[in-house]
Design a protein around this motif. Structure first.
Motif, PDB file in Angstrom:
ATOM      1  N   ALA A 100      34.490 -18.828 -43.054  1.00  0.00           N
ATOM      2  CA  ALA A 100      35.299 -19.578 -43.889  1.00  0.00           C
ATOM      3  C   ALA A 100      35.062 -20.758 -44.528  1.00  0.00           C
ATOM      4  O   ALA A 100      34.704 -21.950 -43.935  1.00  0.00           O
ATOM      5  N   PRO A 101      35.101 -20.798 -45.794  1.00  0.00           N
ATOM      6  CA  PRO A 101      34.630 -22.059 -46.549  1.00  0.00           C
ATOM      7  C   PRO A 101      35.798 -23.356 -46.566  1.00  0.00           C
ATOM      8  O   PRO A 101      35.078 -24.418 -46.676  1.00  0.00           O
ATOM      9  N   ALA A 102      37.079 -23.146 -46.199  1.00  0.00           N
ATOM     10  CA  ALA A 102      37.667 -24.235 -46.096  1.00  0.00           C
ATOM     11  C   ALA A 102      38.862 -23.776 -45.259  1.00  0.00           C
ATOM     12  O   ALA A 102      39.189 -22.787 -44.793  1.00  0.00           O
ATOM     13  N   THR A 103      39.649 -24.895 -44.493  1.00  0.00           N
ATOM     14  CA  THR A 103      40.897 -24.551 -43.859  1.00  0.00           C
ATOM     15  C   THR A 103      41.772 -24.385 -44.584  1.00  0.00           C
ATOM     16  O   THR A 103      42.426 -25.017 -45.670  1.00  0.00           O
ATOM     17  N   GLY A 104      42.694 -23.215 -44.414  1.00  0.00           N
ATOM     18  CA  GLY A 104      44.005 -22.938 -45.339  1.00  0.00           C
ATOM     19  C   GLY A 104      44.469 -21.348 -44.893  1.00  0.00           C
ATOM     20  O   GLY A 104      43.845 -20.542 -44.190  1.00  0.00           O
ATOM     21  N   THR A 105      45.267 -21.073 -45.799  1.00  0.00           N
ATOM     22  CA  THR A 105      45.854 -19.679 -45.705  1.00  0.00           C
ATOM     23  C   THR A 105      45.308 -18.904 -46.927  1.00  0.00           C
ATOM     24  O   THR A 105      45.164 -19.136 -47.972  1.00  0.00           O
ATOM     25  N   TYR A 106      44.597 -17.837 -46.326  1.00  0.00           N
ATOM     26  CA  TYR A 106      43.763 -16.701 -47.141  1.00  0.00           C
ATOM     27  C   TYR A 106      44.418 -15.559 -47.467  1.00  0.00           C
ATOM     28  O   TYR A 106      45.222 -15.081 -46.606  1.00  0.00           O
ATOM     29  N   LEU A 153      42.799 -19.413 -41.758  1.00  0.00           N
ATOM     30  CA  LEU A 153      41.460 -19.694 -41.132  1.00  0.00           C
ATOM     31  C   LEU A 153      41.017 -21.066 -41.191  1.00  0.00           C
ATOM     32  O   LEU A 153      41.485 -21.963 -41.902  1.00  0.00           O
ATOM     33  N   GLU A 154      39.856 -21.282 -40.258  1.00  0.00           N
ATOM     34  CA  GLU A 154      39.450 -22.932 -40.101  1.00  0.00           C
ATOM     35  C   GLU A 154      38.015 -22.887 -40.757  1.00  0.00           C
ATOM     36  O   GLU A 154      37.344 -21.946 -40.810  1.00  0.00           O
ATOM     37  N   ARG A 155      38.088 -24.032 -41.551  1.00  0.00           N
ATOM     38  CA  ARG A 155      36.611 -24.265 -42.362  1.00  0.00           C
ATOM     39  C   ARG A 155      35.425 -24.191 -41.117  1.00  0.00           C
ATOM     40  O   ARG A 155      35.488 -24.891 -39.999  1.00  0.00           O
ATOM     41  N   GLY A 156      34.390 -23.682 -41.551  1.00  0.00           N
ATOM     42  CA  GLY A 156      33.267 -23.566 -40.888  1.00  0.00           C
ATOM     43  C   GLY A 156      33.282 -22.510 -39.677  1.00  0.00           C
ATOM     44  O   GLY A 156      32.447 -22.682 -38.698  1.00  0.00           O
ATOM     45  N   LYS A 157      34.343 -22.046 -39.535  1.00  0.00           N
ATOM     46  CA  LYS A 157      34.320 -20.825 -38.287  1.00  0.00           C
ATOM     47  C   LYS A 157      34.007 -19.542 -38.913  1.00  0.00           C
ATOM     48  O   LYS A 157      34.361 -18.933 -39.990  1.00  0.00           O
TER      49      LYS A 157
END
Length: 275
Positions: A100-106, A153-157
């Motif tokens: 995931a490149p950023a934390t947010g709702t995909y 999703l969470e950034r960097g995960k």
């Protein structure tokens, strides 16, 4: 004057939040793809709702496997096998991991899909229960506007994913796309950089200690010295990125809980233990 201070504080906090959620570009190689021919449900027997130009009970045969950088195919009236047969009765399966490149709702967009799809995404800590799942293939159709899957999703995960394609007859395409308002203003194909056939291998790292860059363990984290403008990232042993910055000059301390980590500086990497 008080209003100015308040405005500056707000702008600083917004800028800090943005920096912490900057787009994290991965180094992915794509997804593992399997391509099956002759039926639409892989090596399982098809149900009674499939069309009648093949015998009931036909089972698909795996033709080949290959790594695909993205899922963005327009087969038209053809197929993935480059032969002269009609396009009916084949299916595909793509598996791997997503960073995931950023934390947010995909929003995963499957609306450009003919005839059917199956999609699941899992947190690596629980591979028994997907974070999100959807499928459409029992009653055949194509390009439905409701074919979307939303998940946080969470950034960097890293997350495990699997995507399947079912082709019944007449025209075929598959486009695995996403949208997240943290980094995009429109739907786009999930890029290769964020797709991995395997999680990063902690045993394949190089030793940086003979280079100018030095990585040492300290209380509550690590210290990286000798940096000369390289990008820096730190991930844990399940592949989740816990720190990233670029470019970095001189030295940078990184606070971390106890554990084993992989530190990457440019193209070099090494393991470090935080006690």
């Amino acid at each position: 004057m008080k209003r100015i201070y308040v405005l500056l504080a707000v702008l600083f906090s917004v800028g800090l939040s943005y920096a912490q959620n900057d787009y994290l570009t991965g180094e992915g190689d794509g997804l593992n793809g399997e391509y099956w021919k002759g039926a639409t449900n892989f090596d399982e027997i098809e149900g009674s709702d499939f069309w009648n130009k093949r015998p009931q009970g036909t089972v698909a045969v795996k033709m080949f496997e290959r790594v695909e950088p993205t899922i963005d195919f327009e087969w038209g009236d053809g197929n993935p096998f480059d032969d002269t047969n009609e396009d009916f009765a084949f299916c595909c399966k793509w598996k791997g991991y997503l960073l995931a490149p950023a934390t947010g709702t995909y929003t995963f967009d499957m609306t450009h899909w003919d005839d059917g799809f199956w999609f699941s995404i899992w947190d690596l800590s629980d591979l028994d229960s997907p974070l999100a799942h959807d499928e459409y293939w029992n009653t055949w159709g194509w390009d439905k506007p409701e074919w979307i899957v939303d998940v946080d999703l969470e950034r960097g995960k890293f997350y495990k994913i699997e995507v399947r394609h079912y082709e019944n007859e007449f025209g075929s395409h598959a486009r695995f796309a996403w949208y997240c308002d943290e980094f995009s203003t429109m739907t786009e194909v999930v890029p290769q950089s964020q797709l991995y056939t395997q999680l990063p291998d902690p045993t394949s790292v190089n030793n940086m200690q003979s280079e100018s860059v030095q990585v040492t363990s300290k209380d509550n984290g690590i210290l990286i010295k000798g940096l000369n403008g390289e990008p820096v990232s730190v991930c844990n042993m399940v592949g989740s990125v816990v720190y990233s910055a670029q470019p970095v000059v001189n030295a940078v301390p990184v606070n971390l809980p106890a554990g084993l980590y992989i530190v990457k500086v440019g193209t070099k990497s090494t393991k470090v233990l935080v006690k």
